[in-house]
Design a protein around this motif. Structure first.
Motif, mmCIF file in Angstrom:
data_model
loop_
_atom_site.group_PDB
_atom_site.id
_atom_site.type_symbol
_atom_site.label_atom_id
_atom_site.label_comp_id
_atom_site.label_asym_id
_atom_site.label_seq_id
_atom_site.Cartn_x
_atom_site.Cartn_y
_atom_site.Cartn_z
ATOM 1 N N VAL A 58 0.835 -1.205 0.000
ATOM 2 C CA VAL A 58 0.000 0.000 0.000
ATOM 3 C C VAL A 58 0.870 1.255 0.000
ATOM 4 N N ASN A 59 1.933 1.247 0.787
ATOM 5 C CA ASN A 59 2.819 2.413 0.826
ATOM 6 C C ASN A 59 3.510 2.645 -0.513
ATOM 7 N N GLN A 60 4.017 1.600 -1.125
ATOM 8 C CA GLN A 60 4.696 1.747 -2.403
ATOM 9 C C GLN A 60 3.735 2.176 -3.507
ATOM 10 N N ILE A 61 2.537 1.631 -3.501
ATOM 11 C CA ILE A 61 1.545 2.024 -4.509
ATOM 12 C C ILE A 61 1.166 3.483 -4.328
ATOM 13 N N GLY A 62 1.003 3.935 -3.086
ATOM 14 C CA GLY A 62 0.691 5.341 -2.843
ATOM 15 C C GLY A 62 1.775 6.268 -3.352
ATOM 16 N N LEU A 63 3.053 5.902 -3.161
ATOM 17 C CA LEU A 63 4.146 6.741 -3.655
ATOM 18 C C LEU A 63 4.141 6.824 -5.174
ATOM 19 N N ILE A 70 -1.958 10.766 -9.933
ATOM 20 C CA ILE A 70 -3.240 10.054 -9.906
ATOM 21 C C ILE A 70 -3.735 10.042 -8.463
ATOM 22 N N GLY A 71 -4.922 10.567 -8.250
ATOM 23 C CA GLY A 71 -5.494 10.563 -6.911
ATOM 24 C C GLY A 71 -5.824 9.155 -6.452
ATOM 25 N N PHE A 72 -5.707 8.906 -5.184
ATOM 26 C CA PHE A 72 -6.004 7.585 -4.632
ATOM 27 C C PHE A 72 -6.492 7.747 -3.203
ATOM 28 N N ASP A 73 -7.086 6.683 -2.724
ATOM 29 C CA ASP A 73 -7.584 6.644 -1.357
ATOM 30 C C ASP A 73 -7.392 5.229 -0.834
ATOM 31 N N VAL A 74 -7.244 5.098 0.456
ATOM 32 C CA VAL A 74 -7.044 3.807 1.103
ATOM 33 C C VAL A 74 -8.298 3.464 1.890
ATOM 34 N N GLY A 75 -8.746 2.215 1.769
ATOM 35 C CA GLY A 75 -9.952 1.777 2.450
ATOM 36 C C GLY A 75 -9.796 1.762 3.956
ATOM 37 N N PRO A 76 -10.909 1.654 4.670
ATOM 38 C CA PRO A 76 -10.834 1.646 6.144
ATOM 39 C C PRO A 76 -10.027 0.484 6.703
ATOM 40 N N ASP A 77 -9.983 -0.653 5.984
ATOM 41 C CA ASP A 77 -9.232 -1.791 6.490
ATOM 42 C C ASP A 77 -7.743 -1.673 6.258
ATOM 43 N N GLY A 78 -7.312 -0.694 5.487
ATOM 44 C CA GLY A 78 -5.898 -0.492 5.239
ATOM 45 C C GLY A 78 -5.290 -1.425 4.228
ATOM 46 N N THR A 79 -6.078 -2.283 3.607
ATOM 47 C CA THR A 79 -5.561 -3.230 2.616
ATOM 48 C C THR A 79 -6.173 -3.026 1.242
ATOM 49 N N THR A 80 -6.963 -1.971 1.057
ATOM 50 C CA THR A 80 -7.642 -1.707 -0.207
ATOM 51 C C THR A 80 -7.217 -0.339 -0.712
ATOM 52 N N VAL A 81 -6.911 -0.258 -1.997
ATOM 53 C CA VAL A 81 -6.515 0.989 -2.640
ATOM 54 C C VAL A 81 -7.591 1.358 -3.649
ATOM 55 N N LEU A 82 -8.070 2.603 -3.588
ATOM 56 C CA LEU A 82 -9.114 3.108 -4.473
ATOM 57 C C LEU A 82 -8.540 4.233 -5.324
ATOM 58 N N VAL A 83 -9.012 4.323 -6.565
ATOM 59 C CA VAL A 83 -8.616 5.388 -7.473
ATOM 60 C C VAL A 83 -9.875 5.975 -8.094
ATOM 61 N N PRO A 84 -9.819 7.227 -8.607
ATOM 62 C CA PRO A 84 -11.003 7.808 -9.249
ATOM 63 C C PRO A 84 -11.485 6.971 -10.416
#
Length: 548
Positions: A58-63, A70-84
């Motif tokens: 998750v950290n590497q994908i966010g970087l 590209i905007g992104f968001d992390v799910g409440p469980d901390g294991t899901t990555v969301l994009v627009p």
């Protein structure tokens, strides 16, 4: 310059620096509120990019996404990555170029980082097992409903001084959601057994992430009870399909219901049979024995006289009785092989021992087919015809003890061919409640800001200031006082005074007086309201006149 713009500029000049600063602050606050509300309430919809990721991934994908803009968001469980929405494909291609996400279940790419120098056979074997475990785990995760999987394989080891060879075994831990875990566990067992050489399915153990045992030991699907149940379900479904195919063209798909119960015998049978054919024989062996026997017997006899007792006296013998015999024996034995046929039959199928069928038919549909004047006898006759049709379609057999029952009943709404009520507007609104709430909140915020902020400010800018209330300066009072009318108006002939009008005034002047009072009247009103303020304004005006 237009009169409206000139009026706005003059009013702004009359407000002063303090009021202008307040108006500017209000305008900036209103624009900021509208901007924040529009950004917050109209955020783009997000789509799921990856689920079940590790924290490092998750950290590497966010970087990487942040560097690419590209905007992104992390799910409440901390294991899901969301994009627009709409950027999913671009984000995945970008991450694939970077080799992300780096799964912990590495497969055969482990050999890419293994050097050939100094690599022992033990290290090669360990790397091979790790690669095989990673590839199997990836395949298991591709099954619908499986979020994560971990595979452990114990390969067989061959030793020089070991008599019994160790059999391979495996264990699998899965994390799932929304699936039948037991059915998936059986599929996973066969998948792992087929991927590992020499591994049987009963040596694979499957557990879930909560520690519950899903499958272990012998395959329960091969037991007789499970096999019988599966065969019964298959036979019942096939018979039910036959009934539907027979009655649907006549009654329609929603005007009947059928239920089938079949008793099936799945016992394994083995039959051996030996058949002898007396009409067909084959000579196997012939044994012949022949014997010839001849016997001749002759006996001489000496005479009995006195001379026998005398010495040196020889007596002559005489011929005695003679006998001869001849025997011939012939024996022949012939062995025959009778033709025989041996039949061994092994049956692993099934047989239906008993069948029970129940069919209910919509009575209203039968009445529609027969007409409005249909009698109960006609309906009963039609039900009997339907029963014969069902018996022919299902293979009904009285000798076997089968039971069939067809009844005409009244169906409830929704099962008699009438369309079922679809979800109404409230259901549709509930589906899109979140979007509607965001849109409504944005509209309310804009309306409140416009009504309580922009509207008073616009009214204050466009309206002309009142001297008595707003405390205008000398220039405002001077502009508010009209210039004297031309002399031509004073010399004009005075019209005839009408009743109710002042002497020497016209109706038009009275109307103007009511609409816009004269400067004297306005000055008198100002004096009545605030004498001190009015005197101050007049002194300033007089001082300006003297200076001029």
């Amino acid at each position: 310059m237009p009169e409206q713009i000139q009026s706005i500029i003059s009013n702004l000049q009359g407000f002063g620096v303090k009021r202008l600063a307040m108006l500017g602050g209000i305008a900036a606050l209103v624009m900021a509120v509208i901007g924040v509300a529009s950004v917050y309430l109209n955020r783009p919809a997000y789509e799921t990019l990856y689920v079940g990721l590790e924290r490092s991934d998750v950290n590497q994908i966010g970087l990487v996404l942040g560097e690419a803009g590209i905007g992104f968001d992390v799910g409440p469980d901390g294991t899901t990555v969301l994009v627009p929405a709409g950027t999913t494909a671009q984000a995945r291609m970008l991450l694939a170029e970077k080799g992300l996400p780096t799964s912990a279940n590495a497969g055969y790419e482990l050999f890419d980082n293994v050097g050939s120098l100094g690599l022992t056979s033990f290290m090669q074997q360990i790397t091979r097992v790790r690669a095989l475990e990673g590839e199997i785990a990836r395949t298991i995760q591709s099954i619908a409903g499986i979020k994560a999987a971990r595979v452990h394989i114990v390969m067989s080891e061959r030793a020089n001084f070991r008599r019994d060879e160790q059999q391979p075994s495996a264990s699998v831990v899965i994390r799932y959601s929304g699936i039948d875990a037991e059915k998936s566990a059986m599929s996973i067992r066969h998948l792992v057994a087929a991927a590992v050489p020499g591994l049987s399915a009963d040596k694979v153990t499957v557990l879930d992430s909560n520690g519950n045992l899903l499958a272990a030991g012998d395959d329960p699907s091969n037991t007789s009870a499970a096999r019988t149940l599966g065969v019964e379900q298959t036979v019942e479904a096939q018979i039910g399909d036959n009934i539907r195919r027979a009655l649907t063209p006549y009654l329609g798909p929603d005007n009947f219901r059928a239920s089938v119960k079949a008793d099936v015998n799945t016992d394994t049978r083995q039959t051996e049979e030996t058949i002898f054919d007396p009409e067909s024989r084959v000579e196997r062996s012939v044994q012949s024995v022949r014997a010839n026997e001849n016997n001749n017997q002759k006996q001489a006899s000496a005479p009995t006289t006195v001379e026998q007792n005398l010495p040196e006296t020889q007596t002559t013998s005489t011929e005695g009785p003679q006998s001869s015999s001849q025997n011939d024996r012939k024996e022949e034995i012939t062995n025959y092989e009778i033709n025989s046929k041996k039949i061994a039959t092994v049956s692993n199928g099934y047989s239906v021992t008993k069948m029970s069928i129940a069919v209910v038919v919509n009575q209203q549909r039968l009445a529609t087919i027969l007409g409005k004047d249909a009698t109960p006898e006609q309906i009963a006759k039609r039900v009997a015809d339907i029963q014969k049709m069902v018996a022919s379609a299902t293979g009904f057999d009285d000798k076997r003890g089968d039971v069939i029952d067809v009844s005409a009943v009244e169906f409830i709404d929704g099962l008699d061919g009438e369309p079922i009520e679809q979800p109404g507007m409230l259901a549709s609104i509930g589906t899109h409640a979140g979007t509607l709430i965001n849109a409504g909140a944005f509209i309310v915020v804009v309306f409140l800001v416009a009504f309580f902020g922009l509207r008073p400010m616009a009214a204050a800018l466009t309206a002309k200031a009142t001297p008595a209330l707003a405390g205008p300066s000398f220039e405002d009072v001077q502009r508010s006082l009209p210039t004297p009318e031309p002399a031509a108006l004073e010399t004009a002939a005075a019209p005839v005074a009408l009743p109710g009008t002042r002497p020497g005034s016209t109706p038009l002047d009275d109307l103007r007086q009511k609409i816009r009072p004269a400067p004297q009247d306005r000055l008198a009103r100002m004096v009545d309201i605030n004498e001190e303020r009015t005197a101050h304004i007049l002194r300033k005006w007089a001082a300006q006149e003297v200076a001029g």
